[in-house]
Design an enzyme around this catalytic site. Structure first.
Site, mmCIF file in Angstrom:
data_model
loop_
_atom_site.group_PDB
_atom_site.id
_atom_site.type_symbol
_atom_site.label_atom_id
_atom_site.label_comp_id
_atom_site.label_asym_id
_atom_site.label_seq_id
_atom_site.Cartn_x
_atom_site.Cartn_y
_atom_site.Cartn_z
ATOM 1 N N ARG A 22 0.923 -1.467 0.362
ATOM 2 C CA ARG A 22 0.056 0.102 -0.433
ATOM 3 C C ARG A 22 0.809 1.084 -0.057
ATOM 4 O O ARG A 22 1.633 1.293 0.785
ATOM 5 C CB ARG A 22 -0.671 0.400 1.227
ATOM 6 C CG ARG A 22 -2.057 -0.792 1.347
ATOM 7 C CD ARG A 22 -2.971 -1.222 2.368
ATOM 8 N NE ARG A 22 -3.926 -2.254 2.030
ATOM 9 C CZ ARG A 22 -3.073 -3.496 2.170
ATOM 10 N NH1 ARG A 22 -2.278 -4.004 3.090
ATOM 11 N NH2 ARG A 22 -4.721 -4.456 2.542
ATOM 12 N N HIS B 240 -0.334 -2.712 -4.754
ATOM 13 C CA HIS B 240 -0.601 -3.615 -5.456
ATOM 14 C C HIS B 240 -0.225 -3.131 -6.746
ATOM 15 O O HIS B 240 -0.493 -4.237 -7.587
ATOM 16 C CB HIS B 240 -1.537 -4.418 -5.242
ATOM 17 C CG HIS B 240 -0.964 -5.608 -3.603
ATOM 18 N ND1 HIS B 240 0.235 -5.541 -3.359
ATOM 19 C CD2 HIS B 240 -2.064 -6.343 -3.396
ATOM 20 C CE1 HIS B 240 0.137 -6.474 -2.389
ATOM 21 N NE2 HIS B 240 -1.092 -6.927 -2.379
ATOM 22 N N HIS C 200 1.773 -12.704 -5.234
ATOM 23 C CA HIS C 200 0.727 -13.077 -4.155
ATOM 24 C C HIS C 200 0.243 -14.129 -4.169
ATOM 25 O O HIS C 200 -0.784 -14.496 -4.049
ATOM 26 C CB HIS C 200 0.134 -11.727 -4.039
ATOM 27 C CG HIS C 200 -0.639 -11.668 -2.958
ATOM 28 N ND1 HIS C 200 -1.649 -11.949 -2.810
ATOM 29 C CD2 HIS C 200 -0.485 -10.278 -2.350
ATOM 30 C CE1 HIS C 200 -2.117 -11.419 -1.182
ATOM 31 N NE2 HIS C 200 -1.726 -10.484 -2.000
ATOM 32 N N SER C 201 1.377 -15.508 -3.786
ATOM 33 C CA SER C 201 0.750 -16.672 -3.388
ATOM 34 C C SER C 201 0.153 -17.002 -2.207
ATOM 35 O O SER C 201 0.496 -16.691 -1.464
ATOM 36 C CB SER C 201 1.385 -17.981 -3.937
ATOM 37 O OG SER C 201 1.706 -18.208 -5.795
ATOM 38 N N TYR C 202 -0.789 -18.386 -1.956
ATOM 39 C CA TYR C 202 -1.271 -18.627 -1.325
ATOM 40 C C TYR C 202 -1.206 -19.502 -0.854
ATOM 41 O O TYR C 202 -1.651 -20.080 -1.682
ATOM 42 C CB TYR C 202 -3.089 -17.931 -0.772
ATOM 43 C CG TYR C 202 -3.516 -16.688 -0.539
ATOM 44 C CD1 TYR C 202 -3.867 -16.257 -0.019
ATOM 45 C CD2 TYR C 202 -3.735 -15.651 -1.934
ATOM 46 C CE1 TYR C 202 -4.835 -14.542 0.287
ATOM 47 C CE2 TYR C 202 -4.221 -14.181 -2.283
ATOM 48 C CZ TYR C 202 -4.740 -13.760 -0.906
ATOM 49 O OH TYR C 202 -5.372 -12.573 -1.386
ATOM 50 N N ASP D 235 -1.054 -8.565 8.373
ATOM 51 C CA ASP D 235 -0.876 -8.308 7.429
ATOM 52 C C ASP D 235 0.332 -7.180 7.374
ATOM 53 O O ASP D 235 0.146 -6.148 6.473
ATOM 54 C CB ASP D 235 -2.393 -7.342 6.486
ATOM 55 C CG ASP D 235 -2.273 -7.016 5.514
ATOM 56 O OD1 ASP D 235 -1.337 -7.481 4.350
ATOM 57 O OD2 ASP D 235 -3.147 -6.570 4.472
ATOM 58 N N GLU E 285 5.161 -12.191 0.619
ATOM 59 C CA GLU E 285 5.410 -10.842 -0.330
ATOM 60 C C GLU E 285 6.626 -10.932 0.035
ATOM 61 O O GLU E 285 6.857 -9.550 0.991
ATOM 62 C CB GLU E 285 4.044 -10.411 -0.406
ATOM 63 C CG GLU E 285 3.148 -10.983 -0.658
ATOM 64 C CD GLU E 285 1.560 -10.385 0.239
ATOM 65 O OE1 GLU E 285 1.650 -8.598 -0.030
ATOM 66 O OE2 GLU E 285 0.985 -10.482 0.988
#
Length: 346
Positions: A76, A101, A175-177, A248, A309
């Site tokens: 951000r 992003h 940005h893989s989960y 986060d 990330e």
């Protein structure tokens, strides 16, 4: 080693990289999106350990950035503005008043030029894209190459290389989960995470850095000897509550630590180690993941995955003393993150 290439929706290409251990990684040239990573558990059951859409067409509305390359600036940017040499730049405000992003038209929406390759013990795809001067409000024409390489040691190596013709801001990530239970068998509450970090960046109620670094000692952010993600989700600590009951946050990595992050799932026995030359990592525990999305293994819900990330900090655009996202003209940007997969020994 093998590369399988298929045409999918919208004339996109799906590349599936497979090594001699039967680990495979599937990715699209659209957004550089990793759609699946299949790795064995302790009983050699091979299952997917990342979140991905059942229908590839849904990636055009990828508001949760599943699996995508993120940029020009990951994270951000406060008030969607920044300045370099007293020159101000206005970006798209795509999350309240802020820029997230790379904006709605960021690198996660790009169709990349793809060049598959294979050697004796690796297989991969090099993705390239030119982001022109002024795109998304950013200065400079930036030549970007992101290379995904799968090795026979069950390593996924992600290399980010870029150059700009003007001073600009750049920090790229994926940005893989991740969910090591396999096929989203469980939420990530019981994932045990270790992070080599003494400090994290404090956030305000809009998830914007305040400019303060906080010590992890005596907080749910102390992952130096490892803890369960559930400890933070269930915590009453103010920073966990601000993040919608989870994480986060940007962790500043200890530079002397080669293996920065270690994740394990005791039930499946799967482990993931992350090495990087990036100065820090945002750990996001899917606290605000959109529920009800049609994923490969079912419908999405909060805490279905965890993102690591690896990147510099956008806070550096407004505060001193943070890992900088500034990239000077003609100076190479060269970053690498390695995800290694294995199993616990019984």
């Amino acid at each position: 080693m093998n590369i399988d290439i298929q045409n999918t929706v919208n004339n996109w290409k799906l590349f599936t990289l497979t090594n001699q251990q039967n680990m495979s990684v599937s990715l699209l040239n659209y957004g550089g999106i990793i759609t699946a990573i299949n790795v064995p558990d302790r009983h050699n059951n091979i299952e997917n350990v990342v979140l991905g859409f059942k229908n590839h067409a849904d990636y055009t509305q990828n508001l949760n950035f599943l699996g995508a390359i993120i940029g020009r600036v990951a994270g951000r940017i406060q008030a969607a503005t920044f300045a370099i040499e007293d020159q101000s730049y206005r970006l798209e405000a795509n999350e309240e008043a802020h820029h997230l992003h790379g904006g709605a038209g960021g690198l996660h929406q790009v169709i990349w030029t793809a060049a598959p390759f294979q050697t004796e013990d690796t297989v991969g795809v090099a993705l390239s894209h030119t982001s022109v001067d002024g795109e998304g409000g950013y200065p400079g024409t930036v030549e970007i190459t992101v290379t995904y390489t799968l090795t026979n040691n069950n390593e996924l190596i992600v290399d980010y290389v870029a150059t700009s013709d003007k001073n600009t801001a750049l920090t790229l990530t994926n940005h893989s989960y991740f969910n090591l239970s396999g096929n989203i068998g469980r939420t990530i509450h019981d994932h045990h995470v270790t992070i080599a970090s003494d400090e994290f960046i404090e956030l305000d109620n809009e998830l914007i850095p305040t400019g303060n670094k906080l010590e992890v000692t005596h907080t749910p952010f102390d992952f130096r000897t490892g803890q369960l993600i559930a400890d933070g989700i269930d915590s009453t600590f103010s920073q966990n509550i601000i993040a919608s009951h989870g994480y986060d946050h940007y962790f500043i990595l200890n530079p002397q630590q080669q293996e920065a992050i270690y994740v394990k799932d005791e039930v499946s026995g799967r482990v993931m180690t992350i090495k990087t030359n990036q100065p820090g990592v945002v750990m996001y525990t899917a606290n605000n993941l959109t529920e009800g999305l049609e994923l490969t293994e079912g419908t999405s819900k909060r805490y279905d995955g965890i993102c690591f990330e690896t990147q510099a900090s956008p806070a550096s655009l407004h505060h001193e003393g943070f890992p900088t996202v500034r990239l000077d003209a003609h100076i190479p940007y060269d970053k690498q993150t390695v995800f290694s997969f294995g199993v616990l020994l019984d």
